[in-house]
Scaffold this motif. Structure first.
Motif, PDB file in Angstrom:
ATOM      1  N   VAL A  39     -17.393 -27.180  21.755  1.00 41.43           N
ATOM      2  CA  VAL A  39     -18.288 -26.417  20.888  1.00 41.43           C
ATOM      3  C   VAL A  39     -18.428 -27.156  19.562  1.00 41.43           C
ATOM      4  CG1 VAL A  39     -18.622 -24.262  19.623  1.00 41.43           C
ATOM      5  CG2 VAL A  39     -17.769 -24.198  21.972  1.00 41.43           C
ATOM      6  N   ILE A  40     -19.666 -27.311  19.105  1.00 40.54           N
ATOM      7  CA  ILE A  40     -19.967 -28.006  17.864  1.00 40.54           C
ATOM      8  C   ILE A  40     -20.460 -26.994  16.847  1.00 40.54           C
ATOM      9  CG2 ILE A  40     -21.294 -29.851  16.778  1.00 40.54           C
ATOM     10  CD1 ILE A  40     -21.646 -31.082  19.587  1.00 40.54           C
ATOM     11  N   ILE A  41     -19.796 -26.944  15.696  1.00 34.75           N
ATOM     12  CA  ILE A  41     -20.172 -26.025  14.634  1.00 34.75           C
ATOM     13  C   ILE A  41     -20.453 -26.828  13.362  1.00 34.75           C
ATOM     14  CG2 ILE A  41     -18.809 -24.139  15.629  1.00 34.75           C
ATOM     15  CD1 ILE A  41     -16.709 -24.636  13.405  1.00 34.75           C
ATOM     16  N   GLY A  42     -21.048 -26.156  12.389  1.00 35.46           N
ATOM     17  CA  GLY A  42     -21.343 -26.811  11.125  1.00 35.46           C
ATOM     18  C   GLY A  42     -22.577 -26.206  10.489  1.00 35.46           C
ATOM     19  N   PRO A  43     -22.823 -26.517   9.217  1.00 37.19           N
ATOM     20  CA  PRO A  43     -23.976 -25.950   8.518  1.00 37.19           C
ATOM     21  C   PRO A  43     -25.291 -26.480   9.080  1.00 37.19           C
ATOM     22  CG  PRO A  43     -22.937 -27.642   7.182  1.00 37.19           C
ATOM     23  CD  PRO A  43     -22.035 -27.421   8.359  1.00 37.19           C
ATOM     24  N   SER A  44     -26.381 -25.793   8.770  1.00 40.81           N
ATOM     25  CA  SER A  44     -27.709 -26.261   9.169  1.00 40.81           C
ATOM     26  C   SER A  44     -27.964 -27.636   8.568  1.00 40.81           C
ATOM     27  CB  SER A  44     -28.785 -25.283   8.693  1.00 40.81           C
ATOM     28  OG  SER A  44     -28.614 -24.027   9.312  1.00 40.81           O
ATOM     29  N   GLY A  45     -28.584 -28.514   9.354  1.00 37.28           N
ATOM     30  CA  GLY A  45     -28.882 -29.852   8.867  1.00 37.28           C
ATOM     31  C   GLY A  45     -27.727 -30.827   8.956  1.00 37.28           C
ATOM     32  N   ARG A 239     -13.539 -29.531   3.514  1.00 38.22           N
ATOM     33  CA  ARG A 239     -14.917 -29.148   3.852  1.00 38.22           C
ATOM     34  C   ARG A 239     -14.915 -28.121   4.983  1.00 38.22           C
ATOM     35  NH1 ARG A 239     -18.650 -26.914   3.966  1.00 38.22           N
ATOM     36  NH2 ARG A 239     -20.837 -27.511   4.203  1.00 38.22           N
ATOM     37  N   THR A 240     -14.057 -28.311   5.975  1.00 37.14           N
ATOM     38  CA  THR A 240     -13.944 -27.343   7.072  1.00 37.14           C
ATOM     39  C   THR A 240     -13.457 -26.004   6.546  1.00 37.14           C
ATOM     40  OG1 THR A 240     -13.298 -29.190   8.503  1.00 37.14           O
ATOM     41  CG2 THR A 240     -13.061 -26.978   9.399  1.00 37.14           C
TER      42      THR A 240
END
Length: 250
Positions: A39-45, A239-240
């Motif tokens: 699963v890949i997560i992170g902010p938009s862009g 950052r995480t």
């Protein structure tokens, strides 16, 4: 001794992707073992969807390599078509043909790509519609069923091709909140069946429950990767930690 790629279904090796002056992916590497869920997560862009599209060459990496099932992907269209027949992709929008019934949407690729006869294609389609819980919608047009049912139909269409790999690009982001669970339940079922999946999602509860490995991306880079327990409970990157504090405590 087995070749390294024999152990991995997907290998991404130092890929970069530029759109003009914008660098969407910055030296990204990962691998996915057969039968595992990433699963890949992170902010938009952050490059999540671009990475997913590069894995099946819907976007061509500017440089770097993508390997699938032990073979390096290239821009050769015939070879790409052969590999894509084994890679199912489910998008944010359902991408169903509006003028075809749900059954016809699923049988189309079976007949055109796999040259399967009409009767056999329909049998496969019904089997997959039963799996995702909407066999009773086979004769409906997409406009006649809910968004959640349309997305389940899109999943059934991908599964009907018997893919080795399933890619999901934020499959619940276009859905009303009450429809999200029915789609995530289907994806959880697939995870338990051992289908290899790479999933971009904002659904953190699903990521915790379904993933073997979670990747956090930001600014086109992989910032951190770990087990769900490790990443969510003991993130190492500041950052995480910031991202999770914003997402999990809304």
């Amino acid at each position: 001794m087995a070749n390294l790629t024999d152990e991995k279904l997907v290998e991404v090796k130092s890929i970069n992707k530029w759109f003009g002056d914008l660098q969407a992916l910055d030296d990204v590497s990962l691998d996915v073992q057969s039968g595992k869920v990433m699963v890949i997560i992170g902010p938009s862009g952050s490059g999540k969807s671009t990475l997913l599209r590069c894995i099946n060459y819907l976007e061509t990496p500017t440089n770097g390599q993508v390997w699938f099932n032990g073979e390096r992907l290239t821009s050769d269209q015939r070879e790409l078509n052969r590999h894509r027949a084994e890679i199912g992709m489910v998008f944010q929008s359902f991408n169903l043909y509006a003028h075809l019934t749900i059954l016809e949407n699923i049988t189309l690729a079976l007949k055109v790509v796999k040259k399967i006869k009409q009767k056999d294609a329909e049998s496969i389609a019904i089997e997959q519609l039963k799996k995702v819980g909407i066999a009773d919608k086979a004769d409906k047009l997409p406009s006649q069923i809910s968004g959640g049912q349309q997305q389940r139909a899109a999943i059934a269409r991908a599964l009907a091709m018997r893919p080795k790999l399933m890619l999901f690009d934020e499959p619940t982001s276009a859905l009303d909140p009450e429809m999200i669970k029915e789609v995530l339940d289907v994806m959880m079922m697939l995870a338990k069946e051992g289908i290899t999946m790479i999933i971009v999602t904002h659904e953190m509860g699903f990521a915790r429950a379904a993933a073997d490995e979670v990747i956090f991306m930001d600014n086109g880079r992989i910032v951190e990767k770990n087990t769900p327990d490790g990443l969510f409970n003991q993130p190492t990157s500041d950052r995480t930690k910031l991202f999770l504090s914003q997402i999990l405590h809304k």
